[in-house]
Design a protein around this motif. Sequence first.
Motif, PDB file in Angstrom:
ATOM      1  N   ASP A  49     -39.602 -90.557 -36.490  1.00  9.14           N
ATOM      2  CA  ASP A  49     -38.323 -90.473 -35.608  1.00  9.14           C
ATOM      3  C   ASP A  49     -38.749 -90.469 -34.119  1.00  9.14           C
ATOM      4  OD1 ASP A  49     -36.079 -90.261 -37.993  1.00  9.14           O
ATOM      5  OD2 ASP A  49     -37.638 -88.711 -38.565  1.00  9.14           O
ATOM      6  N   LEU A  50     -39.698 -89.639 -33.886  1.00  9.78           N
ATOM      7  CA  LEU A  50     -40.412 -89.208 -32.699  1.00  9.78           C
ATOM      8  C   LEU A  50     -41.728 -89.563 -32.610  1.00  9.78           C
ATOM      9  CD1 LEU A  50     -40.078 -87.585 -29.833  1.00  9.78           C
ATOM     10  CD2 LEU A  50     -40.182 -85.533 -31.362  1.00  9.78           C
ATOM     11  N   ALA A  51     -42.145 -89.789 -31.394  1.00  9.49           N
ATOM     12  CA  ALA A  51     -43.519 -90.168 -31.043  1.00  9.49           C
ATOM     13  C   ALA A  51     -43.930 -89.553 -29.457  1.00  9.49           C
ATOM     14  CB  ALA A  51     -44.077 -91.677 -31.074  1.00  9.49           C
ATOM     15  N   THR A  76     -38.120 -95.793 -33.659  1.00  8.30           N
ATOM     16  CA  THR A  76     -39.030 -94.468 -33.222  1.00  8.30           C
ATOM     17  C   THR A  76     -38.551 -94.250 -31.763  1.00  8.30           C
ATOM     18  OG1 THR A  76     -40.755 -94.972 -34.702  1.00  8.30           O
ATOM     19  CG2 THR A  76     -41.087 -93.404 -32.970  1.00  8.30           C
ATOM     20  N   ILE A  77     -38.311 -93.034 -31.435  1.00  6.12           N
ATOM     21  CA  ILE A  77     -37.979 -92.607 -30.085  1.00  6.12           C
ATOM     22  C   ILE A  77     -39.337 -92.199 -29.522  1.00  6.12           C
ATOM     23  CG2 ILE A  77     -36.588 -90.879 -28.538  1.00  6.12           C
ATOM     24  CD1 ILE A  77     -34.597 -91.007 -31.345  1.00  6.12           C
ATOM     25  N   PHE A  78     -39.597 -92.575 -28.412  1.00 14.76           N
ATOM     26  CA  PHE A  78     -40.893 -92.095 -27.594  1.00 14.76           C
ATOM     27  C   PHE A  78     -40.505 -91.296 -26.372  1.00 14.76           C
ATOM     28  CE2 PHE A  78     -41.610 -96.457 -29.735  1.00 14.76           C
ATOM     29  CZ  PHE A  78     -42.956 -96.108 -30.342  1.00 14.76           C
ATOM     30  N   TYR A  79     -41.546 -90.586 -26.183  1.00 11.60           N
ATOM     31  CA  TYR A  79     -41.734 -89.639 -24.915  1.00 11.60           C
ATOM     32  C   TYR A  79     -43.025 -89.824 -24.527  1.00 11.60           C
ATOM     33  CZ  TYR A  79     -36.862 -87.140 -25.649  1.00 11.60           C
ATOM     34  OH  TYR A  79     -35.936 -87.048 -25.862  1.00 11.60           O
ATOM     35  N   VAL A  98     -38.842 -96.137 -23.178  1.00 12.77           N
ATOM     36  CA  VAL A  98     -38.962 -94.765 -23.590  1.00 12.77           C
ATOM     37  C   VAL A  98     -38.014 -93.812 -22.918  1.00 12.77           C
ATOM     38  CG1 VAL A  98     -40.863 -92.982 -22.803  1.00 12.77           C
ATOM     39  CG2 VAL A  98     -41.790 -95.449 -23.344  1.00 12.77           C
ATOM     40  N   LYS A  99     -37.898 -92.832 -23.884  1.00 11.84           N
ATOM     41  CA  LYS A  99     -36.948 -91.854 -23.517  1.00 11.84           C
ATOM     42  C   LYS A  99     -36.971 -90.999 -22.443  1.00 11.84           C
ATOM     43  CE  LYS A  99     -32.941 -89.677 -24.800  1.00 11.84           C
ATOM     44  NZ  LYS A  99     -31.694 -90.133 -24.426  1.00 11.84           N
ATOM     45  N   ASP A 100     -38.212 -90.377 -22.290  1.00 14.70           N
ATOM     46  CA  ASP A 100     -38.429 -89.601 -20.929  1.00 14.70           C
ATOM     47  C   ASP A 100     -39.907 -89.776 -20.788  1.00 14.70           C
ATOM     48  OD1 ASP A 100     -38.091 -87.892 -18.837  1.00 14.70           O
ATOM     49  OD2 ASP A 100     -37.027 -86.401 -19.910  1.00 14.70           O
ATOM     50  N   TYR A 101     -40.289 -89.179 -19.502  1.00 19.73           N
ATOM     51  CA  TYR A 101     -41.596 -89.181 -19.013  1.00 19.73           C
ATOM     52  C   TYR A 101     -41.850 -87.697 -18.484  1.00 19.73           C
ATOM     53  CZ  TYR A 101     -45.705 -91.147 -15.959  1.00 19.73           C
ATOM     54  OH  TYR A 101     -46.855 -91.345 -15.668  1.00 19.73           O
ATOM     55  N   LEU A 102     -42.665 -87.003 -19.162  1.00 23.12           N
ATOM     56  CA  LEU A 102     -42.785 -85.502 -18.725  1.00 23.12           C
ATOM     57  C   LEU A 102     -44.388 -85.369 -18.577  1.00 23.12           C
ATOM     58  CD1 LEU A 102     -41.165 -84.355 -22.041  1.00 23.12           C
ATOM     59  CD2 LEU A 102     -40.127 -84.318 -19.677  1.00 23.12           C
ATOM     60  N   SER A 120     -30.315 -85.100 -32.613  1.00 28.70           N
ATOM     61  CA  SER A 120     -28.878 -85.816 -32.619  1.00 28.70           C
ATOM     62  C   SER A 120     -28.854 -87.313 -32.643  1.00 28.70           C
ATOM     63  CB  SER A 120     -28.288 -85.260 -31.116  1.00 28.70           C
ATOM     64  OG  SER A 120     -27.263 -85.957 -30.732  1.00 28.70           O
ATOM     65  N   GLN A 121     -29.615 -88.026 -32.323  1.00 30.94           N
ATOM     66  CA  GLN A 121     -29.946 -89.250 -32.198  1.00 30.94           C
ATOM     67  C   GLN A 121     -30.232 -89.833 -33.621  1.00 30.94           C
ATOM     68  OE1 GLN A 121     -32.178 -91.342 -29.003  1.00 30.94           O
ATOM     69  NE2 GLN A 121     -32.216 -89.390 -27.846  1.00 30.94           N
ATOM     70  N   VAL A 122     -30.775 -89.335 -34.428  1.00 26.14           N
ATOM     71  CA  VAL A 122     -31.082 -89.603 -35.488  1.00 26.14           C
ATOM     72  C   VAL A 122     -29.894 -89.180 -36.484  1.00 26.14           C
ATOM     73  CG1 VAL A 122     -32.525 -89.062 -37.855  1.00 26.14           C
ATOM     74  CG2 VAL A 122     -33.840 -89.212 -35.519  1.00 26.14           C
ATOM     75  N   GLU A 123     -29.109 -88.316 -36.224  1.00 24.16           N
ATOM     76  CA  GLU A 123     -27.925 -88.136 -37.039  1.00 24.16           C
ATOM     77  C   GLU A 123     -26.863 -89.082 -36.590  1.00 24.16           C
ATOM     78  OE1 GLU A 123     -26.855 -83.829 -36.291  1.00 24.16           O
ATOM     79  OE2 GLU A 123     -28.223 -83.241 -37.716  1.00 24.16           O
TER      80      GLU A 123
END
Length: 143
Positions: A49-51, A76-79, A98-102, A120-123
């Motif tokens: 779900d998340l990377a 897959t949601i990438f950060y 990519v969703k965000d750059y931290l 929230s996005q997965v739901e």
Amino acid sequence: MKILIADDESLVRQSIRLFLLDLGIQPEDLTEAANGLTLSEALKNNYFDLALVDIQMPYMNGLEAIRDAQASAPDTIFYILTGFDDFSYAREALRLHVKDYLLKPIRRTELEGILEDVISQVEQRKARSEERRVGKECRSRWS
């Protein structure tokens, strides 16, 4: 929620893992990759779900690995988590959706916010999928 942590620094991976466990993620839902090649293979062979991905890693950088695996991991949601405040990396991350750059070091509160967003996005994705399934069923019954 299945999460992939990709960073060549063991201490960073351990820190993120501990934060995520503390936030209620189960150990069996966490996978780690210590280099870009392992990251790419994990994304191609497993669902996440998340990377959370570092940029500078051996064998293949994080952005290359994301680009390489996008077709096999479209949900897959990438950060990006990085120590490099470099606009060219940020621009490439945007191109890869990519969703965000931290910037590292990441704080627990940042991870908490990421988890809330991804949940929230997965739901929402599951709800849309269910709506499509029900719509198909209805159409097939009335056809």
